[in-house]
Design a protein around this motif. Sequence first.
Motif, PDB file in Angstrom:
ATOM      1  N   TRP A  77       0.828  -1.193   0.000  1.00 56.56           N
ATOM      2  CA  TRP A  77       0.000   0.000   0.000  1.00 56.56           C
ATOM      3  C   TRP A  77       0.867   1.249   0.000  1.00 56.56           C
ATOM      4  CZ3 TRP A  77      -4.775   0.018  -1.373  1.00 56.56           C
ATOM      5  CH2 TRP A  77      -5.568  -1.114  -1.177  1.00 56.56           C
ATOM      6  N   GLY A  78       0.453   2.221  -0.806  1.00 56.22           N
ATOM      7  CA  GLY A  78       1.179   3.497  -0.838  1.00 56.22           C
ATOM      8  C   GLY A  78       2.251   3.540  -1.898  1.00 56.22           C
ATOM      9  N   LEU A  79       2.652   2.396  -2.429  1.00 52.24           N
ATOM     10  CA  LEU A  79       3.614   2.362  -3.531  1.00 52.24           C
ATOM     11  C   LEU A  79       2.849   1.997  -4.791  1.00 52.24           C
ATOM     12  CD1 LEU A  79       6.485   0.486  -1.712  1.00 52.24           C
ATOM     13  CD2 LEU A  79       6.445   2.888  -2.343  1.00 52.24           C
ATOM     14  N   THR A  80       2.745   2.943  -5.696  1.00 51.11           N
ATOM     15  CA  THR A  80       1.857   2.790  -6.846  1.00 51.11           C
ATOM     16  C   THR A  80       2.576   3.259  -8.111  1.00 51.11           C
ATOM     17  OG1 THR A  80       0.948   5.035  -6.947  1.00 51.11           O
ATOM     18  CG2 THR A  80       0.036   3.565  -5.263  1.00 51.11           C
ATOM     19  N   PRO A  81       1.974   3.083  -9.297  1.00 55.36           N
ATOM     20  CA  PRO A  81       2.594   3.639 -10.504  1.00 55.36           C
ATOM     21  C   PRO A  81       2.780   5.157 -10.425  1.00 55.36           C
ATOM     22  CG  PRO A  81       0.920   2.043 -11.097  1.00 55.36           C
ATOM     23  CD  PRO A  81       0.816   2.241  -9.608  1.00 55.36           C
ATOM     24  N   LEU A  82       2.096   5.812  -9.485  1.00 58.58           N
ATOM     25  CA  LEU A  82       2.198   7.269  -9.359  1.00 58.58           C
ATOM     26  C   LEU A  82       3.298   7.683  -8.370  1.00 58.58           C
ATOM     27  CD1 LEU A  82       0.620   9.585 -10.705  1.00 58.58           C
ATOM     28  CD2 LEU A  82      -0.872   9.648  -8.696  1.00 58.58           C
ATOM     29  N   THR A  83       3.921   6.691  -7.715  1.00 56.42           N
ATOM     30  CA  THR A  83       4.965   7.005  -6.733  1.00 56.42           C
ATOM     31  C   THR A  83       6.128   7.733  -7.407  1.00 56.42           C
ATOM     32  OG1 THR A  83       4.380   5.082  -5.403  1.00 56.42           O
ATOM     33  CG2 THR A  83       6.575   6.017  -5.051  1.00 56.42           C
ATOM     34  N   GLY A  84       6.396   8.954  -6.962  1.00 60.16           N
ATOM     35  CA  GLY A  84       7.498   9.737  -7.521  1.00 60.16           C
ATOM     36  C   GLY A  84       7.252  10.279  -8.910  1.00 60.16           C
ATOM     37  N   HIS A  85       6.033  10.129  -9.434  1.00 61.70           N
ATOM     38  CA  HIS A  85       5.715  10.545 -10.811  1.00 61.70           C
ATOM     39  C   HIS A  85       5.094  11.943 -10.765  1.00 61.70           C
ATOM     40  CE1 HIS A  85       4.391  10.417 -14.925  1.00 61.70           C
ATOM     41  NE2 HIS A  85       4.729   9.140 -15.080  1.00 61.70           N
ATOM     42  N   LYS A  86       5.980  12.953 -10.762  1.00 64.69           N
ATOM     43  CA  LYS A  86       5.508  14.329 -10.505  1.00 64.69           C
ATOM     44  C   LYS A  86       4.587  14.858 -11.592  1.00 64.69           C
ATOM     45  CE  LYS A  86       9.309  15.624  -7.544  1.00 64.69           C
ATOM     46  NZ  LYS A  86      10.733  15.831  -7.596  1.00 64.69           N
ATOM     47  N   SER A  87       4.914  14.590 -12.860  1.00 62.86           N
ATOM     48  CA  SER A  87       4.068  15.139 -13.932  1.00 62.86           C
ATOM     49  C   SER A  87       2.698  14.470 -13.911  1.00 62.86           C
ATOM     50  CB  SER A  87       4.735  14.945 -15.297  1.00 62.86           C
ATOM     51  OG  SER A  87       4.917  13.568 -15.572  1.00 62.86           O
ATOM     52  N   GLY A  88       2.660  13.178 -13.563  1.00 62.98           N
ATOM     53  CA  GLY A  88       1.374  12.483 -13.458  1.00 62.98           C
ATOM     54  C   GLY A  88       0.496  13.120 -12.389  1.00 62.98           C
ATOM     55  N   VAL A  89       1.104  13.420 -11.258  1.00 67.69           N
ATOM     56  CA  VAL A  89       0.351  14.067 -10.171  1.00 67.69           C
ATOM     57  C   VAL A  89      -0.187  15.414 -10.645  1.00 67.69           C
ATOM     58  CG1 VAL A  89       0.567  15.128  -7.881  1.00 67.69           C
ATOM     59  CG2 VAL A  89       1.588  12.881  -8.314  1.00 67.69           C
ATOM     60  N   GLU A  90       0.663  16.189 -11.325  1.00 66.84           N
ATOM     61  CA  GLU A  90       0.233  17.531 -11.780  1.00 66.84           C
ATOM     62  C   GLU A  90      -0.930  17.432 -12.762  1.00 66.84           C
ATOM     63  OE1 GLU A  90       1.090  20.446 -10.519  1.00 66.84           O
ATOM     64  OE2 GLU A  90       2.218  19.196  -9.111  1.00 66.84           O
ATOM     65  N   ILE A  91      -0.870  16.459 -13.665  1.00 69.94           N
ATOM     66  CA  ILE A  91      -1.944  16.292 -14.653  1.00 69.94           C
ATOM     67  C   ILE A  91      -3.251  15.924 -13.941  1.00 69.94           C
ATOM     68  CG2 ILE A  91      -2.754  14.780 -16.520  1.00 69.94           C
ATOM     69  CD1 ILE A  91       0.292  14.619 -17.356  1.00 69.94           C
ATOM     70  N   LEU A  92      -3.157  14.998 -12.979  1.00 70.11           N
ATOM     71  CA  LEU A  92      -4.380  14.518 -12.315  1.00 70.11           C
ATOM     72  C   LEU A  92      -4.995  15.595 -11.430  1.00 70.11           C
ATOM     73  CD1 LEU A  92      -3.141  10.907 -11.501  1.00 70.11           C
ATOM     74  CD2 LEU A  92      -4.800  11.577 -13.253  1.00 70.11           C
ATOM     75  N   LYS A  93      -4.185  16.529 -10.940  1.00 68.75           N
ATOM     76  CA  LYS A  93      -4.714  17.629 -10.115  1.00 68.75           C
ATOM     77  C   LYS A  93      -5.639  18.544 -10.905  1.00 68.75           C
ATOM     78  CE  LYS A  93      -1.403  19.562  -7.399  1.00 68.75           C
ATOM     79  NZ  LYS A  93      -0.012  19.857  -6.988  1.00 68.75           N
TER      80      LYS A  93
END
Length: 354
Positions: A77-93
């Motif tokens: 739990w907590g380790l996902t394809p989004l772990t450390g993926h900054k651009s992915g986080v920005e897009i999803l926001k």
Amino acid sequence: MTAIDLIDLFQRELELCRVKPGEVMAVLSGPGTRNDYIEAFVAAGQRLGAEVFHLNLPTAKKTSNNTRPTTAQGALWGLTPLTGHKSGVEILKKAGILIDLVGLLHSPEQVEIQKAGTRVLMVVEPPDILARMLSRPNSRPRVEAAGRKIAAAKTLRITSPAGSDLTYQLGQYSHTPILQYGYTDTPGRWDHFPGVFAYTWPNEGQSEGTIVLHEGDIIFPFKEFVRNDIVITVEKGFITDIRGGFDAEHLKHFMAAWNDPDAYAMAHIGWGLDEMALWNGISLINKESAIGQDGRAYYGNILWSTGPNTDVGGTRNTPAHLDIAMRGASLYLDGEPMVEKGDVIPADQQIKRG
Ligand SMILES: [Fe+2]
């Protein structure tokens, strides 16, 4: 379930989430995500007039934080394809709503996305469970009634006929209890489709007592019933001893494999209010295909856990996480019964049976 049935089901779910024409809706997938879920959510969102995009991410890159022992894998739990993926986080926001098909729960990335105002809906379970447990009109008011009780309480005690007696101190995180009713229509709010239950995190370092797990209780991520008693000692908020027969040895071995003191910390605690969830649901599923919302959410269960508390602003960012559902146990808030021997007690949390 046909492809059309699945789109219809997801459309009903997105209507509960109040997805509106023109709203940005993101669908997040990763390795292993069901293609039919991606396609059906995209189609259902488009039916409602949302501006839909689908983001597919590869497996998380290895970091110093995810080199845990392989014996404990299957529960990262907590380790996902989004772990450390900054651009992915920005897009999803940028989305009003994120349909999370990878399981971002207990990850700092999910917290960051929620803080941007994006509501997040996790969906993992197979179609038959989603259809059976789709939220009902009385789901939300009952769990919100439970949440008001949690927010006002200073202590939470659990007992069981097998000998459990453990008290959590509340207040540090309990002013905003986590309430799950199976959909989310509020900015920044997370929920999981499906399931109806209420919980909170206890004060750090202040839980004391003993839990005796008994046959019929369920341990996740094993998705297995306990068959013989496990005596668990808790001191200053951490499990300090696990004793019993094979089941205890099995649990002890699993916990030790993380080589992480935070794995033993007491985490979320609450109770199930979902009358459509089945206590014995884990006997009826393919373990690989389901997360086990039946066992976690069934009406009158006591659900406690170990490990992370980043969801509510704590600092324990550990992937080591147990959920343990106790059957026939009792839970009291400041001495007032919420569940007694598996029966939900407050009238405004009960299912009215005709
Ligand atoms: Fe959990």
